[in-house]
Design a protein around this motif. Sequence first.
Motif, PDB file in Angstrom:
ATOM      1  N   GLN A  84      43.390  32.117  38.101  1.00  0.00           N
ATOM      2  CA  GLN A  84      42.568  30.927  37.901  1.00  0.00           C
ATOM      3  C   GLN A  84      42.310  30.189  39.213  1.00  0.00           C
ATOM      4  N   TRP A  85      43.335  30.089  40.050  1.00  0.00           N
ATOM      5  CA  TRP A  85      43.162  29.361  41.311  1.00  0.00           C
ATOM      6  C   TRP A  85      42.030  29.977  42.123  1.00  0.00           C
ATOM      7  N   ASN A  87      39.619  32.001  41.014  1.00  0.00           N
ATOM      8  CA  ASN A  87      38.371  31.886  40.252  1.00  0.00           C
ATOM      9  C   ASN A  87      37.725  30.506  40.429  1.00  0.00           C
ATOM     10  N   ASP A  88      38.538  29.448  40.337  1.00  0.00           N
ATOM     11  CA  ASP A  88      38.016  28.078  40.454  1.00  0.00           C
ATOM     12  C   ASP A  88      37.331  27.859  41.804  1.00  0.00           C
ATOM     13  N   ARG A  89      37.973  28.354  42.889  1.00  0.00           N
ATOM     14  CA  ARG A  89      37.405  28.162  44.237  1.00  0.00           C
ATOM     15  C   ARG A  89      36.141  28.982  44.411  1.00  0.00           C
ATOM     16  N   THR A  91      34.052  30.090  42.107  1.00  0.00           N
ATOM     17  CA  THR A  91      32.911  29.620  41.336  1.00  0.00           C
ATOM     18  C   THR A  91      32.388  28.283  41.872  1.00  0.00           C
TER      19      THR A  91
END
Lengths: 107, 107
Positions: A84-85, A87-89, A91
């Motif tokens: 997730q970490w 992916n968040d950056r 996107t």
Amino acid sequence: MLNQPANLDLMYQALADPTRRAMLERLTRGPASVSQLAEPFAMSLPAVVQHLQVLEGSGLVKTEKIGRVRTCTLDTTTMQQAEQWINDRRTAWGKRLDRLADFLGED
Amino acid sequence: MLNQPANLDLMYQALADPTRRAMLERLTRGPASVSQLAEPFAMSLPAVVQHLQVLEGSGLVKTEKIGRVRTCTLDTTTMQQAEQWINDRRTAWGKRLDRLADFLGED
């Protein structure tokens, strides 16, 4: 720093080794005892246990000892946090590029 | 080992440090010069450059020098590879658990 959970250090550190990634790969096929996990590797059992301790310390793997056998299982919740970490950056930056493209495409 | 690209080691190693993650975080808001990237950190410029070299070596960040200014940008393709490896393992194990749940739920 910047409100990141401290264990991201441990998670990515655990993932940064090909033996440990191969152990995680093995555990995607189901739980395994320590000796089953050690089988494919040309290394001593203590070396395997050391890698396993890094994986366990990172939270990516859970182990449970029943009688004399320690069984190892993937912890997908922790894996999801590591994923997730990134992916968040990724996107967030992707969205900025999209907005820039929209802006440049305007008449 | 197990057909994994070698640079996963470098990617996860790069991600295993809070300063480097904060630098990536900064770059999600747009490209930055080395001194802009260094600004929020209470560390020497050489220390920042060293972190930047690790990020560049891993492929997560690209840098380009124009005149006297080196500009740093996120490389989302590499970030996606780091994310994808975890995602593939997590979902493989998730699917096995789902099949097990289906099996146990059968009449």
